[in-house]
Design a protein around this motif. Structure first.
Motif, PDB file in Angstrom:
ATOM      1  N   THR A 388       6.987  69.567 108.305  1.00  0.00           N
ATOM      2  CA  THR A 388       6.723  71.004 108.219  1.00  0.00           C
ATOM      3  C   THR A 388       6.015  71.345 106.909  1.00  0.00           C
ATOM      4  O   THR A 388       5.002  72.054 106.901  1.00  0.00           O
ATOM      5  N   ILE A 391       2.456  70.152 107.065  1.00  0.00           N
ATOM      6  CA  ILE A 391       1.608  71.049 107.866  1.00  0.00           C
ATOM      7  C   ILE A 391       1.209  72.265 107.039  1.00  0.00           C
ATOM      8  O   ILE A 391       0.066  72.704 107.050  1.00  0.00           O
ATOM      9  N   ARG A 400      -3.833  69.228 110.703  1.00  0.00           N
ATOM     10  CA  ARG A 400      -2.682  70.063 111.045  1.00  0.00           C
ATOM     11  C   ARG A 400      -2.191  69.715 112.450  1.00  0.00           C
ATOM     12  O   ARG A 400      -1.007  69.526 112.685  1.00  0.00           O
ATOM     13  N   ARG A 401      -3.150  69.601 113.375  1.00  0.00           N
ATOM     14  CA  ARG A 401      -2.811  69.291 114.754  1.00  0.00           C
ATOM     15  C   ARG A 401      -2.123  67.928 114.853  1.00  0.00           C
ATOM     16  O   ARG A 401      -1.123  67.755 115.560  1.00  0.00           O
ATOM     17  N   GLU A 404       1.358  68.185 113.569  1.00  0.00           N
ATOM     18  CA  GLU A 404       2.211  68.935 114.510  1.00  0.00           C
ATOM     19  C   GLU A 404       2.667  68.030 115.658  1.00  0.00           C
ATOM     20  O   GLU A 404       3.821  68.093 116.089  1.00  0.00           O
ATOM     21  N   ARG A 407       5.342  65.778 114.371  1.00  0.00           N
ATOM     22  CA  ARG A 407       6.613  66.472 114.204  1.00  0.00           C
ATOM     23  C   ARG A 407       7.298  66.663 115.558  1.00  0.00           C
ATOM     24  O   ARG A 407       8.510  66.471 115.679  1.00  0.00           O
TER      25      ARG A 407
END
Lengths: 412, 120
Positions: A388, A391, A400-401, A404, A407
């Motif tokens: 988190t 990101i 970022r993708r 994500e 995660r």
């Protein structure tokens, strides 16, 4: 002109200005013998450019255009200065030289390297040499430089101002040093070339230009000092990275980590070039950090090409690197390698110890590594928390993708 | 120094975002705040309701005028903010670039005037 049109014009102007900055400041400070005043004159030129270019278009020879404005600004300054106003002939001569220089591209390009060696002058504070080169020759911002040296932008700004004042007060000459002197001044020159390359590597938009420039500068240093192993090590190191550039993004722009890269996309010609340089550099045994870092790259590449794991070799290489050039980044990378040889618990210990270092708080690679190691150890909650933060530290949508996705895998 | 990052975005476009995308964007904003907090740069943050619920108040002489929103015909509206505490503008801009809202709108960076600047 529409809003988006002027934005496009402005972006183009900023890019050209940034590419020319190092060349021009090298040239002007060489002539004026005063870095701060050269930068002032150029700042005026850039401001004018940012006003005019988005409207009138970027001129055919942006360097010459900028030099002309900077020259006028210097002339105005000199006219205002009554002492110097007496030497009108001298002024006219300098003005002529400056305008004729604007037409000589090659000369200006070579001067950049000369200025880099000048910034590495023994009379300039050791801690200011590399930042000075990065700012004045390669055009990085104080914030970029500060982030790289893990100090606050304000502290870095002060360091740079002090160094420039000293150059002026002590009249440190901006001359190309004698050949014997070049070797002594190598470390900050190489450090700044590498920093420029890695800044380009992370910054998606300016990446190509700054990266190419760093590689070009390193190859000039190699030809200037062929007997020195470290420039070859550095050039090899950058070529290894450059060879993998096109495989770092999937066709839809997503970030692809080293393990997942398509080997077929690698530039094998560049890889061979890098291997050759590294062999030459290591002919008498590796001696410096760039050779070790290039060897680390070589091991990564070899593993992907041969399919044979050599993480033990990588851990040993990081051990050596940690001894000759210790840094939190080396500790971080070594921890990632430790996980691969089954020492995840030890790796996590190192990672947690690094957390006490405030410089890691907004350092993206730290949080990514921490997240991955926790995920490998099945510590899902801590892994998700670290993902988190990672990101939140990204500014590239692709990365970022990617984070994500990782995660959500941990949370499944 | 404290800075306000003002998040401007197209409200109409915002309303037509698919729920799953909205969940993702909210997750990104949460992650961004976590990162700010870890770096000890976070001061406060709030999201604003739609500009259609805004009102503009002016007093001229003895006349009080209250104008209900939407109040201006601009594409992007001020929709939320972060207040951060960082060393300088470069660093504030760096955090603004990391703000997910910068990918769907504009983030305006403004330094908050320090009380000492009023002295003298």
């Amino acid at each position: 002109m529409t809003v988006s049109g002027s934005t496009v014009g402005r972006t183009a102007a900023e890019r050209v200005a940034r590419e020319s900055y190092g060349r021009l400041v090298s040239y002007l400070s060489g002539r004026l013998g005063d870095l701060a005043s050269a930068e002032d004159a150029l700042a005026t030129a850039f401001l004018t450019a940012l006003e005019k270019w988005p409207v009138d278009g970027v001129p055919d020879n942006p360097d010459a255009w900028l030099l002309t404005i900077a020259r006028r600004r210097k002339l105005d300054d000199w006219r205002k200065d009554k002492v110097k106003a007496k030497s009108a002939d001298h002024l006219a001569l300098i003005a002529e030289e400056l305008s004729s220089a604007a037409k000589m591209d090659g000369d200006i390009a070579d001067r950049r390297l000369a200025l880099m060696f000048a910034c590495a002058h023994p009379d300039i504070d050791v801690s200011a040499r590399t930042p000075l080169i990065l700012q004045t020759v390669l055009g990085l911002t104080a914030a970029d430089i500060a982030a790289r040296f893990f100090v606050s932008p304000r502290a870095m700004g002060q360091r740079l101002v002090r160094a420039k004042a000293r150059i002026k007060d002590e009249k440190i000459p901006f001359l190309v040093p004698e050949k014997e002197e070049l070797s002594h001044r190598l470390p900050p020159v190489l450090a700044s070339i590498y920093a420029a390359y890695t800044s380009g590597w992370m910054d998606i938009d300016g990446a190509q230009a700054l990266g190419q420039e760093a590689i070009w500068l390193a190859s000039v240093v190699v030809s200037l000092l062929p007997q020195e192993p470290e420039p070859k090590g550095l050039l090899a190191l950058m070529l290894y990275s450059e060879a993998r550039r096109s495989s770092r993004r999937s066709p839809d722009g997503a970030f692809v980590p080293l393990d997942g890269q398509d080997v077929g996309l690698w530039d094998h010609k560049r890889l061979r070039l890098a291997e050759g340089l590294l062999r030459e550099a290591n002919a008498n045994g590796p001696t410096g950090r760039y050779q070790i870092e290039a060897a680390i790259q070589s091991a990564h590449v070899a593993r992907r090409l041969s399919g044979i794991s050599n993480w033990h070799a990588l851990v040993s290489l990081y051990d050596v690197l940690g001894r000759i050039a210790p840094s939190p980044v080396v500790t971080l990378n070594r921890s990632v390698a430790l996980v691969r040889i089954g020492q995840a618990e030890a790796a996590l210990g190192h990672i947690h110890a690094l957390a006490a270092d405030p410089r890691m708080a907004d350092y993206l690679p730290y949080w990514t590594a921490r997240a991955q190691i926790c995920a490998d150890l099945g510590r899902h909650v801590e892994a998700a928390e670290a993902f988190t933060v990672a990101i939140g530290l990204c500014w590239s949508e692709a990365e970022r993708r990617h984070l994500e996705e990782q995660r959500s895998n941990v949370l499944c | 120094m404290r800075y306000m990052l003002m998040l401007h975005a197209d409200e109409a476009a915002g309303r037509s975002i698919e729920p799953e995308d909205m969940v993702r964007f909210m997750g990104q904003m949460y992650a961004y705040q976590q990162a700010l907090e870890k770096a000890a740069a976070f001061v406060s943050s709030n999201a604003l309701v739609s500009s259609s619920e805004a009102s503009l108040v002016r007093v001229q002489g003895n006349e009080i005028s209250v104008l209900d929103g939407p109040y201006a015909d601009v594409r992007e509206q001020f929709g939320g903010y972060f207040i951060i505490d960082v060393a300088d503008t470069d660093e504030a801009n760096k955090w603004a670039a990391r703000c997910p809202a910068a990918t769907w709108g504009t983030v305006e960076v403004r330094r908050i005037r320090d009380s000492s600047e009023y002295a003298g």
